[in-house]
Design an enzyme around this catalytic site. Structure first.
Site, PDB file in Angstrom:
ATOM      1  N   CYS A 143       0.811  -1.224   0.000  1.00 16.29           N
ATOM      2  CA  CYS A 143       0.000   0.000   0.000  1.00 16.29           C
ATOM      3  C   CYS A 143       0.843   1.272   0.000  1.00 16.29           C
ATOM      4  CB  CYS A 143      -0.936   0.027   1.206  1.00 16.29           C
ATOM      5  SG  CYS A 143      -2.100  -1.332   1.244  1.00 16.29           S
ATOM      6  N   HIS A 195      -8.822   3.708  -2.753  1.00 20.67           N
ATOM      7  CA  HIS A 195      -7.479   3.256  -2.384  1.00 20.67           C
ATOM      8  C   HIS A 195      -6.949   2.292  -3.439  1.00 20.67           C
ATOM      9  CE1 HIS A 195      -4.043   1.863  -0.314  1.00 20.67           C
ATOM     10  NE2 HIS A 195      -4.605   1.065   0.572  1.00 20.67           N
ATOM     11  N   CYS A 246      -0.588   3.169   6.336  1.00 17.24           N
ATOM     12  CA  CYS A 246      -0.327   1.855   6.898  1.00 17.24           C
ATOM     13  C   CYS A 246      -0.095   0.911   5.719  1.00 17.24           C
ATOM     14  CB  CYS A 246      -1.494   1.376   7.752  1.00 17.24           C
ATOM     15  SG  CYS A 246      -3.010   0.974   6.834  1.00 17.24           S
TER      16      CYS A 246
END
Length: 395
Positions: free
Chosen positions: A92, A352, A382
């Site tokens: 991510c 996202h 995160c």
């Protein structure tokens, strides 16, 4: 050897598409090429051959993005073949990692003009089939989805480390006693802020729609959602006592983002005023199942490196993987004013697209600092399997 100042001259991104939505017909290498070309086109004084390298984040890399998507983007965007490209993966955090690596190359004098960004098409992420241990297996074979999360997990990994991402968010909710109502309220605010920002034209300067696709705004924003509507959604991961739902988690998405990163010499060649200057970054690790709290220490370390504190922040883009995860981080930063966090909405509303999100956040901070005229900004995410990544910008 002296360390050079590093500037962000410009930042662009696509509207973020929903899973199976408007951008699902667009290959990820084409999405990446689109933002690279848009970035170069917006700086006509810069000779594209002056771009020393292109760094792109990409979390999956198992489909049409498999052949070093950064280099593919260079070629598809029509840049000179002399311009190289490298793809990086920190899950991510990949897009932000690309920005940090680009900034490091510029700071050390290895490059003067660099494009950094990220891309992900979760819609087009393929199913993969492992090779059999021997030829011509007689039994059925399993296909693994590469869209999100653990797959083909090493059996030596402890079971508590390899829980589903949503269960990891539930663990953070447990740790900080975060109620379902608090998470839904956080999600509602994300949608409201994003819708308001779009209505005010605050994204007009950074979003570049993909030609031929009818999408000019982030596709997952729900202008009319409410606490009542969110309360009707069932928990997605824990049937009994669960608090994490599809409504208070980020969706699956498609999109790309890119930034122009330069030193003083490169800045003169662009003929433009920079949006912001890169000050410091930090990466940290944490127990994999508590990945949602990964930014906590990374943010503290990045601010310390920059000689800044929470009170200095003008804006803070914190990736909203889950409301529980974001609220858990905020609970561990009591010095932080929550009003500066995600002022134009976050990933729960905007989306996202894994490898692109970090670049989107860095670009958003740069544009917000430019709009403010001065200040300190921070981008942080995160990262699955237990990491946190943070970047400090100033203007």
């Amino acid at each position: 050897m002296s360390i050079r100042d590093v500037y962000i001259v410009d930042a662009v991104r696509t509207p973020i598409g929903k899973f199976g939505g408007a951008l699902s017909s667009v290959r990820p290498d084409d999405l990446a090429a689109h933002v690279v070309k848009a970035l170069v086109d917006r700086t006509p004084a810069l000779d594209p051959a002056r771009v020393d390298d292109v760094y792109f984040g990409d979390a999956n890399g198992a489909g049409e993005d498999n052949r070093d998507v950064a280099r593919m983007a260079v070629l598809l965007a029509g840049l000179p073949t002399s311009v190289p490209g490298v793809t990086v993966n920190r899950l991510c955090g990949s897009g932000l990692e690309a920005v940090i690596q680009a900034a490091r190359a510029v700071a050390l004098g290895d490059a003067s003009v660099v494009i950094a960004g990220g891309v992900e098409s979760m819609s087009r992420a393929p199913w993969v089939l492992q090779k059999p241990e021997r030829a011509f297996p007689a039994g059925h074979q399993q296909l693994h989805s590469t869209t999100l999360g653990w797959r083909m997990t090493n059996p030596r990994m402890p079971a508590e480390w390899t829980v589903a991402l949503g269960e990891g968010a539930e663990l953070v909710a447990d740790k900080h006693a975060l109620t379902r109502e608090a998470q839904d309220a956080f999600a509602l605010a994300s949608h409201q802020k994003a819708a308001e920002a779009w209505a005010k034209g605050l994204y007009d300067g950074e979003v570049v729609p993909y030609e031929g696709v009818d999408l000019v705004r982030d596709e997952c924003i729900r202008d009319t959602t409410s606490m009542e509507a969110l309360a009707k959604l069932k928990p997605s991961f824990r049937r009994e006592g669960g608090t994490v739902t599809a409504g208070n988690a980020s969706p699956l998405n498609d999109g790309a983002a890119a930034l122009l990163v330069v030193d003083e010499e490169g800045l003169r060649e662009t003929g433009r005023e920079p949006l912001a200057r890169i000050r410091a970054s930090a990466v940290t690790g944490i127990e994999p199942q508590l990945f949602g709290l990964g930014p906590v220490e990374a943010v503290r370390r990045a601010l310390d490196k920059a000689g800044r504190g929470f009170a200095d922040l003008t804006t803070f883009e914190l990736n909203e993987a889950f409301a529980a995860q974001s609220l858990g981080c905020l609970a561990e930063w009591p010095e932080l004013d929550p009003a500066v966090v995600n002022p134009r909405g976050g990933a729960i509303a905007i989306g996202h697209p894994l490898g692109a999100s970090g670049a989107r956040l860095a670009g958003a901070v740069a544009h917000q600092l430019a709009a403010a005229g001065s200040g300190t900004g921070l981008a942080a995410l995160c990262i699955g399997v237990g990491q946190g990544l943070a970047l400090v910008l100033e203007r």
